[in-house]
Design an enzyme around this catalytic site. Structure first.
Site, PDB file in Angstrom:
ATOM      1  N   CYS A 115      25.903  28.547  37.985  1.00 20.48           N
ATOM      2  CA  CYS A 115      25.578  29.600  38.954  1.00 20.48           C
ATOM      3  C   CYS A 115      24.399  30.456  38.520  1.00 20.48           C
ATOM      4  O   CYS A 115      23.743  31.086  39.342  1.00 20.48           O
ATOM      5  CB  CYS A 115      26.797  30.475  39.221  1.00 20.48           C
ATOM      6  SG  CYS A 115      28.051  29.551  40.103  1.00 20.48           S
ATOM      7  N   HIS A 261      23.915  36.167  43.125  1.00 20.42           N
ATOM      8  CA  HIS A 261      24.465  34.828  43.305  1.00 20.42           C
ATOM      9  C   HIS A 261      25.679  34.956  44.218  1.00 20.42           C
ATOM     10  O   HIS A 261      26.505  35.845  44.052  1.00 20.42           O
ATOM     11  CB  HIS A 261      24.864  34.243  41.947  1.00 20.42           C
ATOM     12  CG  HIS A 261      25.820  33.103  42.079  1.00 20.42           C
ATOM     13  ND1 HIS A 261      25.532  31.996  42.846  1.00 20.42           N
ATOM     14  CD2 HIS A 261      27.069  32.916  41.579  1.00 20.42           C
ATOM     15  CE1 HIS A 261      26.567  31.183  42.801  1.00 20.42           C
ATOM     16  NE2 HIS A 261      27.514  31.716  42.048  1.00 20.42           N
ATOM     17  N   ASN A 291      29.740  28.991  48.171  1.00 24.64           N
ATOM     18  CA  ASN A 291      29.040  29.107  46.887  1.00 24.64           C
ATOM     19  C   ASN A 291      28.247  27.825  46.651  1.00 24.64           C
ATOM     20  O   ASN A 291      28.828  26.758  46.427  1.00 24.64           O
ATOM     21  CB  ASN A 291      30.081  29.327  45.775  1.00 24.64           C
ATOM     22  CG  ASN A 291      29.474  29.433  44.388  1.00 24.64           C
ATOM     23  OD1 ASN A 291      28.292  29.144  44.201  1.00 24.64           O
ATOM     24  ND2 ASN A 291      30.276  29.835  43.429  1.00 24.64           N
TER      25      ASN A 291
HETATM   26  N1  ACO Z   1      44.521  28.833  50.177  1.00 25.83           N
HETATM   27  C1  ACO Z   1      45.721  29.453  50.125  1.00 25.83           C
HETATM   28  N2  ACO Z   1      46.278  29.895  48.996  1.00 25.83           N
HETATM   29  C2  ACO Z   1      45.603  29.726  47.858  1.00 25.83           C
HETATM   30  C3  ACO Z   1      44.331  29.084  47.825  1.00 25.83           C
HETATM   31  C4  ACO Z   1      43.806  28.624  49.050  1.00 25.83           C
HETATM   32  N3  ACO Z   1      42.612  28.020  49.143  1.00 25.83           N
HETATM   33  N4  ACO Z   1      43.902  29.057  46.562  1.00 25.83           N
HETATM   34  C5  ACO Z   1      44.826  29.651  45.807  1.00 25.83           C
HETATM   35  N5  ACO Z   1      45.860  30.052  46.576  1.00 25.83           N
HETATM   36  C6  ACO Z   1      47.083  30.757  46.163  1.00 25.83           C
HETATM   37  C7  ACO Z   1      47.388  30.546  44.704  1.00 25.83           C
HETATM   38  O1  ACO Z   1      48.116  29.354  44.513  1.00 25.83           O
HETATM   39  C8  ACO Z   1      48.194  31.781  44.385  1.00 25.83           C
HETATM   40  O2  ACO Z   1      49.522  31.597  44.828  1.00 25.83           O
HETATM   41  P1  ACO Z   1      50.758  32.103  43.928  1.00 25.83           P
HETATM   42  O3  ACO Z   1      50.555  33.593  43.819  1.00 25.83           O
HETATM   43  O4  ACO Z   1      51.925  31.699  44.743  1.00 25.83           O
HETATM   44  O5  ACO Z   1      50.593  31.395  42.623  1.00 25.83           O
HETATM   45  C9  ACO Z   1      47.563  32.872  45.250  1.00 25.83           C
HETATM   46  O6  ACO Z   1      46.855  32.176  46.311  1.00 25.83           O
HETATM   47  C10 ACO Z   1      46.598  33.772  44.506  1.00 25.83           C
HETATM   48  O7  ACO Z   1      45.702  32.957  43.771  1.00 25.83           O
HETATM   49  P2  ACO Z   1      44.616  33.583  42.817  1.00 25.83           P
HETATM   50  O8  ACO Z   1      43.838  32.484  42.161  1.00 25.83           O
HETATM   51  O9  ACO Z   1      45.238  34.623  41.950  1.00 25.83           O
HETATM   52  O10 ACO Z   1      43.694  34.306  43.887  1.00 25.83           O
HETATM   53  P3  ACO Z   1      42.521  35.345  43.642  1.00 25.83           P
HETATM   54  O11 ACO Z   1      42.766  36.541  44.431  1.00 25.83           O
HETATM   55  O12 ACO Z   1      42.194  35.489  42.182  1.00 25.83           O
HETATM   56  O13 ACO Z   1      41.278  34.607  44.326  1.00 25.83           O
HETATM   57  C11 ACO Z   1      39.322  33.299  43.793  1.00 25.83           C
HETATM   58  C12 ACO Z   1      40.856  33.357  43.864  1.00 25.83           C
HETATM   59  C13 ACO Z   1      38.760  33.479  45.176  1.00 25.83           C
HETATM   60  C14 ACO Z   1      38.922  31.952  43.248  1.00 25.83           C
HETATM   61  C15 ACO Z   1      38.786  34.444  42.871  1.00 25.83           C
HETATM   62  O14 ACO Z   1      39.539  34.469  41.692  1.00 25.83           O
HETATM   63  C16 ACO Z   1      37.329  34.325  42.528  1.00 25.83           C
HETATM   64  O15 ACO Z   1      36.465  34.434  43.374  1.00 25.83           O
HETATM   65  N6  ACO Z   1      36.979  34.168  41.243  1.00 25.83           N
HETATM   66  C17 ACO Z   1      35.609  34.186  40.774  1.00 25.83           C
HETATM   67  C18 ACO Z   1      34.827  32.977  41.199  1.00 25.83           C
HETATM   68  C19 ACO Z   1      33.439  33.040  40.556  1.00 25.83           C
HETATM   69  O16 ACO Z   1      32.794  34.062  40.483  1.00 25.83           O
HETATM   70  N7  ACO Z   1      32.971  31.935  40.003  1.00 25.83           N
HETATM   71  C20 ACO Z   1      31.743  31.983  39.266  1.00 25.83           C
HETATM   72  C21 ACO Z   1      30.699  31.274  39.887  1.00 25.83           C
HETATM   73  S1  ACO Z   1      31.069  29.589  40.153  1.00 25.83           S
HETATM   74  C22 ACO Z   1      30.142  28.640  39.016  1.00 25.83           C
HETATM   75  O17 ACO Z   1      29.547  29.127  38.061  1.00 25.83           O
HETATM   76  C23 ACO Z   1      30.169  27.160  39.161  1.00 25.83           C
END
Ligand code: ACO
Length: 334
Positions: A115, A261, A291
């Site tokens: 990223c 980003h 993304n």
């Molecule tokens: N649809 C429905 N439910 C989902 C989904 C989905 N697509 N994905 C996960 N869930 C569920 C999980 O299983 C979990 O359920 P549980 O509580 O029963 O276990 C619940 O939703 C919460 O999941 P979390 O992973 O805790 O959700 P969070 O609020 O943290 O959001 C996300 C996830 C969007 C991925 C977030 O953590 C995020 O954006 N992280 C940073 C991403 C980023 O910046 N990446 C860097 C760049 S990428 C790169 O460098 C390649």
């Protein structure tokens, strides 16, 4: 010593729109969850049978950028190509663009910084121009994510986030030291590499192992500790912006446009509120494209410029955070 400035911008995304509702037919997810957690409404995924690849999309974006710069392909001295999803394990995608655009035998390098890839690529190109080694460099960010995602419920925490696309710019030498890229700042913290990783294919674990596990080896899919990454992202984004501004004796009040980003709308909104930026001082398009990793900043910059949101003399900060972990920023006087 010279400065480098962006003289042409272009981007290309595949026509095929994949909505959140489309995803809910492939896995257990829904539009509300994706919008609430990420802000993403749709993304572009290369459809089956398309000619598009990471290199092909990069070449398409590059043609537009070169044309808008007023130069020709023969004026380009060097290619810097950022991607985490190259067409081949090797060689890199930069050499493919050299061939696809029928360019002379100029040098080409690939940047592997996920990223943060575009910020690293821009910084690399900037150094070559500053020293006088090259006059015009093609800088590309491109990603073909959709072919490598786990599109089942098992992979939903990652696969709903990513989209395909490419952006490119031409970076050219200028003697005006008050314009162009004022500074770039790059960082990494490799101890967190496994928090966001695709660990195969790997030189320590080659394809025979995949065949032996009948394709069930999950290390070929992206793995992300999303909450951990999120917490680091909001800290590092803020540091990257402040580092860039203070290196130039500037403050947030001087900022005309911040282009982060596009990882998650919630991350961008956190940064916006923290620095009290108005809606006109930040550009987001993750809603439409998801993304696109190394392509995201250059697609957003190009789109903002096409919409007339970037004007002569504006102060622009680009900042990224991602897998590695890596992060960085670029401060630009347009
Ligand atoms: N649809 C429905 N439910 C989902 C989904 C989905 N697509 N994905 C996960 N869930 C569920 C999980 O299983 C979990 O359920 P549980 O509580 O029963 O276990 C619940 O939703 C919460 O999941 P979390 O992973 O805790 O959700 P969070 O609020 O943290 O959001 C996300 C996830 C969007 C991925 C977030 O953590 C995020 O954006 N992280 C940073 C991403 C980023 O910046 N990446 C860097 C760049 S990428 C790169 O460098 C390649």
């Amino acid at each position: 010593m010279y400065n480098s400035k962006i003289t042409g911008l272009g981007f290309y995304v595949p026509d095929n729109v994949v909505t959140n509702d489309d995803l809910s037919k492939m896995m257990d997810t829904n539009n509300e969850w994706i919008i609430e957690r990420t802000g993403i409404e749709e993304r572009r995924w290369i459809p089956e049978g398309s000619e598009d690849t990471t290199a092909v999309m990069g070449a398409k974006a590059a043609r537009i950028a070169i044309e808008r710069s007023g130069l020709t392909k023969d004026d380009i001295d060097f290619i810097v190509f950022a991607t985490l999803s190259p067409d081949y394990y090797f060689p890199g995608s930069g050499v493919q663009v050299q061939d696809m655009l029928d360019m002379p035998t100029i040098g080409a390098i690939d940047i592997r910084n996920q990223c943060s890839g575009f910020v690293y690529a821009l910084s690399t190109a900037d150094q070559f121009i500053k020293t006088g080694m090259y006059k015009n460099i093609l800088v590309i960010g491109s990603e073909f994510h959709s072919s490598g995602l786990d599109k089942t419920t098992r992979g939903r925490g990652v696969s709903v986030l990513f989209g395909d696309g490419a952006g490119a710019c031409v970076l050219s030498q200028t003697e005006d030291k008050s314009k162009g890229i004022l500074s770039t700042h790059l960082h990494s913290e490799g101890k967190y590499a496994d928090k966001l990783i695709v660990s195969s294919p790997s030189s320590t674990k080659w394809f025979p192992e995949l065949v032996a596990t009948e394709g069930k080896d999950l290390s070929y899919y992206p793995h992300m500790d999303g909450t951990f990454v999120f917490k680091h992202a909001i800290v590092r984004f803020s540091q990257a912006i402040m580092e860039g501004l203070s290196a130039n004796n500037l403050t947030v009040d001087d900022l005309d446009m911040f282009i982060p980003h596009q990882a998650n709308l919630r991350i961008s909104q956190f940064v916006q509120h923290k620095f009290k930026l108005s809606d006109d001082q930040i550009y987001s398009n993750i809603m439409k494209y998801g993304n696109t990793t190394a392509a995201s900043i250059i697609i957003a910059l190009t789109e903002a410029w096409e919409k007339g949101k970037i004007k002569d003399d504006d102060l622009i900060v680009l900042a990224a955070f991602g897998s590695g972990f890596t992060w960085g920023s670029a401060v630009i006087r347009w």
